[in-house]
Structures are given as C-alpha cells and as structure tokens.
Design an enzyme around this catalytic site. Structure first.
Site, PDB file in Angstrom:
ATOM      1  N   HIS A 327       0.826  -1.220   0.000  1.00  0.00           N
ATOM      2  CA  HIS A 327       0.000   0.000   0.000  1.00  0.00           C
ATOM      3  C   HIS A 327       0.855   1.264   0.000  1.00  0.00           C
ATOM      4  O   HIS A 327       2.074   1.226   0.203  1.00  0.00           O
ATOM      5  CB  HIS A 327      -0.947   0.014   1.209  1.00  0.00           C
ATOM      6  N   CYS A 345       3.468  -4.672   6.685  1.00  0.00           N
ATOM      7  CA  CYS A 345       3.061  -4.440   5.300  1.00  0.00           C
ATOM      8  C   CYS A 345       4.261  -4.023   4.456  1.00  0.00           C
ATOM      9  O   CYS A 345       5.328  -3.693   4.970  1.00  0.00           O
ATOM     10  CB  CYS A 345       2.002  -3.345   5.230  1.00  0.00           C
TER      11      CYS A 345
END
Length: 420
Positions: A327, A345
C-alpha cells in the site's frame, strides 16, 4: 477366444459371395465378412437390471451382466448415464460375467451396451436402458467452487467448499474423483484436502498464461456413504491473464515486478521492522481496496502505545486475511529503499502504490524473500498454497496420497485486521 470357428465362418462367406457372383453381398453391406452387423445378443446374456415400465434399479446394488452358459461370451460392456458419466466395471477373463466396480448415480438414466461373441465367433450386441431410483437419504453434499468467475493471475488456486464434512478416506476419494478441473492449455494438477470441508486445487507449477479453467462436480446422485449422497453444484469457469510476479527483497528494500518473466519495474519499499517482520514466501493477491482505515488495535497493539496507529491508507492491495497489504505509505518515503520501518506491510510511495494497484489483479503472485519473518502459512491466512512443494502437496489428495490436512493453526478463522 476360439479362432478356428471364426476362420470357418469367414471362408464360408467368401465362397458364398463368389458363388452368387460379383456385386452380390452375402455377408455384410460391403461384401466383406468382417463388416457384418452384430446380431441382437438378447438371448446370449442375462442382466440384473429392472424390467417393466416404471421400475427402477437400486443404485446401491452393483450392475451385473452375465453370458448364458455355453452359448458365447461377453467381449465388452460400457455403461454410461445421460450426463456422460461412465461406470467403471470388470470383465472376467473367460468373458462370462461383467460387474460394476463403481457406484451408480441415483435418479439417473443409464444406457448399457453389451458386445458379445457366439460360439462361431460372430459378433453380437445388445443395448439396455434403465433408470435408478432416488436415494432414501435426504442428506445431499453440495460443492461451492471458488473464486468467482472472471480473470485472475496465474497463482489463483481453485477452492471447493463442501456442504457437509467428509472425514473417511474412502468417501473423500469418491468426492475428489467427482470434482473435475480442466484447463486449456492442459496442466498437471491435484486437489489438497485442507480440512474435512475444504479442498484446494493447483497445478504443479503456476497456471499457463491466458488459460481457460473449468471446474464442475459429477457428484449429483452419487452415493458417498449410507446417509450421504451427492447433490447438484454450480460449475465455474475462470481465465488467466499475463504472468505477473512481484518479488520483494526485504534485505535490499526493493520490489521487482516481472511480466511473463521480464522485469518491468523496480520499486523502493519498506517492510516489517524488528518485531513485526514481513512473512517470507509466496502469497497471492486477495483483493484491492482504494481506501482502508488501518488501526493497530485490530492486530493487538493497544491504542496510545508507541507502536499504535490509526491512519487512512490508499491504494491497498491485500495479500493476507490477517491484514498484510502492499500500500501507499507517504509517511515512510524517507526510509523506502533503505530501511524497514513498517508493522509488516510493504509500503511504497503513493505514485508507486497506485501503479502497483492498477497493474496487478487477484491471483497475481507476491513473493517476499530475505525477511527475518516467519514463512507464509499454507492455508487459512490467504493463499499460501505455493509454499507447499509438489511432493507434499500430492500427499494431500485422497486419490494419490494420504489424508493429510492442514494444521489447526493454519486453518484459523479468517480475520480482517490491518497492519502497516
């Protein structure tokens, strides 16, 4: 088989054709004695199926065809229902008896073609038809295939969710044999029993690019156990696109995106910091979300602590159910390409995250190497299927291996937390 009588018959036909003159057919439509049409073999065989209008066969009982003693022998039997499913069977060495070795389907219409040979070697044939009755049990096993119809990346496994638990190995084999996966181009693949209600299917290697994969169940009407019969299930067709692979080197802090094996872009990234290391291994894109609100409380980090967060996140590509994404992370641009500062992440600039979001699709491959994190779970937290080597994967089939299932830890309930 006695070849002597057949030889005498052939010679007799040839002599008769000669005696009648050219152009006169004595044995078969072409004058060739081997082209003679098979005679009706009704008097040569006995059949244990039902006779009479309205009568139906019990699908629990095997099908049997026998040759009447001393009158000839059975050379071949095919039994097929109206949907095209064949019934496996066994013919005795002397051709005196054929019997089914696989269960018949319930509430089905069957055509049985019996080929015979009489004592003189003349071929005979009899076509028999019958219907089977409805099963007495009301329990039906249905199958829901996944994913939804559409185009996917070459890493997308096929899933089969069963409506009832199937624990017994023999019953699992009946179910698995009826779950058919066909791809164009064709590939070698196998089912794996994740647990008593879920199977995954994948090829030995990734799907071919631009392939068509069709999945359907032949379980309808098939007896699985005394109290369980197969029910009707909706088939599935998916296609694959280009082979997209994103490989993140957590130690080098960059991601290389490949299209059909050729690198098309290198992106600076940041991955999980100490204590929150990103999982190693192959993952598969599960979903894409333009906006996700990521909160640390969903992964057990208490609000107000030094590691807590509550942020709007854009261009988020999900790769695990526990909340791992690729992301946009504009707050960490200074560390991208040089340090790992996330909570697990893979973060990148907004522009790069938007490009990645627009480039990949569900089923595309996202691989992490050289992280100090754990290995991606095979099941339960997304699609880690490709982290199981082919030899071990084959042991998860009820047809080619054992009844190995995933551990309880890897079959945890799907959660929807988010990490940064």
């Amino acid at each position: 088989m006695n070849h002597t009588p057949r030889t005498r018959t052939v010679v007799g036909c040839t002599l008769l054709a000669t005696a009648l003159g050219a152009g006169v057919t004595a044995c078969g439509s072409s004058g060739n004695p081997l082209s003679a049409k098979p005679y009706d073999a009704a008097g040569l065989i006995s059949f244990n199926g039902p006779t009479g209008a309205g009568k139906r066969a019990d699908p629990d009982k095997p099908l049997e065809v026998t040759a009447n003693g001393g009158e000839g022998s059975i050379t071949d039997v095919t039994a097929q229902d109206s949907t095209g499913r064949y019934v496996a069977g066994e013919l005795s060495a002397d051709g005196s008896r054929w019997h089914s070795t696989a269960p018949l389907a319930a509430n089905a219409h069957y055509t049985v073609t019996v080929s015979t040979e009489d004592q003189d070697g003349a071929p005979g044939r009899k076509v028999l038809t019958f219907d089977t009755s409805m099963p007495t049990s009301k329990k039906r096993l249905t199958v829901t295939f996944g994913p939804d119809a559409g185009e996917y990346g070459v890493g997308q496994p096929i899933t089969a969710q069963l409506g009832q638990e199937v624990k017994d190995k023999t019953q699992r084999a009946v179910v698995e044999r009826a779950l058919r996966v066909e791809s164009t181009p064709a590939v070698q693949g196998s089912w794996y029993w994740v647990d008593d209600k879920e199977l995954h299917y994948r090829p030995k290697v990734y799907w071919p690019t631009h392939a068509t994969v069709t999945v359907h169940s032949n379980l309808d009407g098939i007896r699985i156990s005394d109290r369980l019969w197969g029910g009707a299930s909706k088939p599935l067709t998916i296609t694959t696109g280009d082979r997209l692979e994103a490989v993140t080197d957590a130690a080098a802090h960059h991601m290389t995106v490949y299209k059909d094996g050729v690198p098309i872009k290198v992106l600076p990234v940041t991955t999980g910091k100490p204590g929150f290391e990103t999982r190693n291994g192959v993952k598969v894109v599960l979903a894409k979300q333009y906006f996700v609100r990521m909160r640390s409380t969903t992964v057990g980090i208490a609000a107000g602590t030094s590691d807590s967060y509550d942020l709007p996140v854009y261009w988020a590509t999900r790769v695990t159910w526990s909340g791992e994404y690729v992301h946009a992370a504009p707050w960490s641009v200074g560390s991208q390409g040089s340090a790992n500062v996330s909570h697990g992440c893979t973060g990148m600039s907004t522009a790069n995250a938007e490009w990645f979001f627009d480039t990949v699709r569900e089923g595309d491959i996202v691989k992490v190497v050289n992280s100090r994190g754990d290995q991606m779970e095979p099941f339960g937290n997304g699609f880690g299927d490709w982290n199981v080597d082919w030899k071990k994967w084959s042991t998860g089939s009820a047809l080619t291996g054992g009844t190995q299932s995933a551990s309880a830890e890897s079959n945890a309930v799907r959660l929807q937390p988010t990490v940064l």
